[in-house]
Write a protein that holds these residues in place. Structure first.
Motif, PDB file in Angstrom:
ATOM      1  N   ARG A   1      34.481  43.505  41.054  1.00  0.00           N
ATOM      2  CA  ARG A   1      35.884  43.832  41.300  1.00  0.00           C
ATOM      3  C   ARG A   1      36.048  45.283  41.756  1.00  0.00           C
TER       4      ARG A   1
ATOM      5  N   ARG B   1      38.650  53.565  39.432  1.00  0.00           N
ATOM      6  CA  ARG B   1      38.544  52.217  39.987  1.00  0.00           C
ATOM      7  C   ARG B   1      37.950  51.272  38.929  1.00  0.00           C
TER       8      ARG B   1
ATOM      9  N   ARG C   1      40.451  50.577  36.148  1.00  0.00           N
ATOM     10  CA  ARG C   1      41.468  49.647  36.647  1.00  0.00           C
ATOM     11  C   ARG C   1      40.925  48.210  36.590  1.00  0.00           C
ATOM     12  N   ALA C   2      39.686  48.027  37.069  1.00  0.00           N
ATOM     13  CA  ALA C   2      39.075  46.690  37.069  1.00  0.00           C
ATOM     14  C   ALA C   2      38.905  46.174  35.631  1.00  0.00           C
TER      15      ALA C   2
ATOM     16  N   ALA D   1      40.803  46.871  33.119  1.00  0.00           N
ATOM     17  CA  ALA D   1      42.126  46.461  32.651  1.00  0.00           C
ATOM     18  C   ALA D   1      42.527  45.129  33.274  1.00  0.00           C
ATOM     19  N   GLU D   2      42.324  44.993  34.580  1.00  0.00           N
ATOM     20  CA  GLU D   2      42.749  43.782  35.278  1.00  0.00           C
ATOM     21  C   GLU D   2      41.997  42.549  34.778  1.00  0.00           C
ATOM     22  N   LEU D   3      40.728  42.746  34.432  1.00  0.00           N
ATOM     23  CA  LEU D   3      39.912  41.602  34.003  1.00  0.00           C
ATOM     24  C   LEU D   3      39.895  41.437  32.478  1.00  0.00           C
ATOM     25  N   ASP D   4      40.594  42.332  31.769  1.00  0.00           N
ATOM     26  CA  ASP D   4      40.541  42.301  30.303  1.00  0.00           C
ATOM     27  C   ASP D   4      39.109  42.378  29.777  1.00  0.00           C
TER      28      ASP D   4
ATOM     29  N   THR E   1      49.503  50.280  32.045  1.00  0.00           N
ATOM     30  CA  THR E   1      48.881  49.059  32.579  1.00  0.00           C
ATOM     31  C   THR E   1      47.672  48.677  31.728  1.00  0.00           C
ATOM     32  N   MET E   2      46.814  49.667  31.506  1.00  0.00           N
ATOM     33  CA  MET E   2      45.604  49.407  30.732  1.00  0.00           C
ATOM     34  C   MET E   2      45.950  48.963  29.323  1.00  0.00           C
TER      35      MET E   2
ATOM     36  N   ASN F   1      47.363  45.451  29.088  1.00  0.00           N
ATOM     37  CA  ASN F   1      46.415  44.391  29.407  1.00  0.00           C
ATOM     38  C   ASN F   1      45.329  44.180  28.361  1.00  0.00           C
TER      39      ASN F   1
END
Lengths: 341, 341
Positions: free
Chosen positions: A12, A37, A40-41, A43-46, B131-132, B135
């Motif tokens: 990611r 980066r 962020r990834a 967080a987005e993917l847990d 955000t983090m 999530n």
């Protein structure tokens, strides 16, 4: 995405698995942009850096515990910061416990808090006695910090308190002081640290042929500012008050200097002051404080290396005594010319 | 004796199971002699107060984690001590993590360090973004400490920073100061805490009809003594230097006072100084420091109660904002008569 792995985060973020791992482990050599980066990834993917999973895989969690008697004492907070830094460099996380000097708490932590995720323990004990410590059941790797009289088998990190106290006293003698008070010694108990420091102090007096006046050692219970202030008031009530004071902690010195100021004494002209610990505030106090500076970074590195050595290689190796360095840092509170004869 | 139970310890010590439990949990209302007998029995029987076993039995370990950006900052060390005391009263142990303000560390702790033994988390975040935090996967009960701009669902404990800053500024105006510098505001970032404090400062100036001079707000990156010293040097280089300085932390004030002293300025006559935090050293500094004193005990009690409420009763209850008190403590650094007209 449930159960995301390191690999998913790497894809990611468009970086290598090694880079993700570096970010997760808090390595510093990752460019800020890359780091963001990856975060962020994550967080987005847990994605969850999982100590439990790591523990199952390797039998180790990478978590060590540090227990100190009192975090409010800046010496211990600063030492804790150095332990955290040393552990981070070696890929470990530190959890800190403030025991309040309570022997039951100290025993709990010496047993690794019964938390299977704790790999090893660094303990600066205040009250725990050697019987209790020797009898602990869970043999979690343990390293003791500070001078102890214990004969129990555990690695041990300390400085040469006797030599340091001798050097501090010699410094006061060299600037012409002869009536040197000592603040930090309880009258009815002995603790390995203060015994060593008194020994160094008396050795220096003896070598200089200066007689020791026991009235210049006021009974002091704890290493706090309030105790330093109280002891200084006792000293200033003497018919022949001291011309210098050697305090066994910077907090004691801070209390002593405040009381000297309130009595209209000038430091160092009327009263020279030396502390012990070199906590950060002593560089900014008015006047700045001469103090014995134990090498906190070296203490931390020796302790973390010792506990990791026990954890990773040889839990049954012979126990060692590791000595860190110190230096006497001379500042305004003793910066004065010796008397001209 | 392997696998000793509470009952065995009680028999050996000749006390009730309840008493042993009180000793193990660190309750204070146990006679010293009884306590020693129990501790001795614990050692002799190798009894281990077992967080894992408790966890299996109740689903809870009684361990909460507290994460702060920097333990070396005395404010956080003193707050940690209050959290430990509040938790102990409620039968819990606190493990502390120093995140260094690192967002990856803050995320790890917000997920409970993936340690199943951690029941809940108190977090004073510095950099972690919403955000983090929103999530995070493991929904360990979480309470945030300090002013935040987050809109994420979590309980929140804070003080009214705007009102406190207004009160501090009004105090300086009342003793006749008109050129009041502010140390603690970065020029290119905004953080909820400093935004609130600047707002209170400007409100007080405006209400008093005193114009604001932006040159009296030097760019300040961190709340340290070194940053306070650097900012004060910038202020003293102005053609028309300030007659007072309001510092957003006591450490900044300590650095500022040291530089004022080095420049031969008298505090408070030439320069009045107000800090923020009421850390212990401010009572002993020369001069002692006027400062905003957040009620650290109340902050700790509110936070521990909030996280225990989430853990034990209702994890999904609506999230609350809890406000603790503060007071302005006036000491020598502003104790001066207002100018006679």
């Amino acid at each position: 995405m449930a159960g995301a792995r390191l690999k998913d985060v790497a894809e990611r973020a468009g970086v290598s698995i090694k880079t993700v791992s570096n970010v997760v482990r808090g390595e510093v050599r990752v460019a800020e942009q890359t780091r963001e980066r990856v975060l962020r990834a994550i967080a987005e993917l847990d994605y969850q850096p999982n100590a439990s999973a790591r523990h199952l895989r390797t039998g180790r969690s990478g978590i060590i515990a540090l227990a100190v008697p009192e975090l409010v004492a800046p010496y211990f907070a600063e030492l804790a910061a150095e332990v955290i830094a040393a552990a981070k460099k070696r890929g470990c996380t530190v959890l800190i416990e403030d025991t309040g000097g309570d022997p039951a708490e100290e025993l709990r932590i010496a047993c690794g808090l019964s938390d299977p995720l704790i790999d090893g323990v660094l303990l600066s004990p205040l009250c725990l006695d050697e019987t209790m410590l020797a009898n602990r059941e869970r043999r979690v790797p343990l390293v003791l910090l500070g001078e102890q009289s214990y004969k129990i088998p555990a690695d041990h990190v300390l400085i040469d308190n006797s030599a340091a106290a001798r050097e501090a006293t010699e410094h006061l003698l060299k600037i012409g002081r002869r009536r040197i008070a000592v603040i930090g010694q309880p009258s009815d108990r002995s603790h390995a640290t203060t015994v060593q420091r008194m020994h160094g102090f008396l050795t220096a007096l003896h070598a200089a042929g200066v007689p020791h006046d026991p009235r210049l050692v006021p009974d002091t219970r704890e290493f706090t500012r309030a105790d330093g202030a109280a002891a200084m008031r006792v000293m200033l009530a003497l018919d022949d008050p001291p011309d210098a004071v050697f305090c066994f902690s910077d907090l004691l010195a801070s209390g002593a200097m405040r009381v000297a100021h309130e009595h209209g004494l000038r430091v160092p002209q009327d009263l020279a002051v030396v502390g012990f610990d070199d906590i950060q505030e002593t560089r900014y106090s008015v006047p700045s404080l001469t103090t014995v500076s134990p090498d906190k970074r070296e203490i931390a590195e020796l302790a973390v290396d010792a506990v990791l050595h026990r954890i990773t290689t040889d839990a049954e190796a012979p126990h060692t005594r590791l000595t860190a360095g110190y230096e006497l840092v001379v500042r305004e509170s003793t910066r004065t010319s010796p008397p001209t004869a």
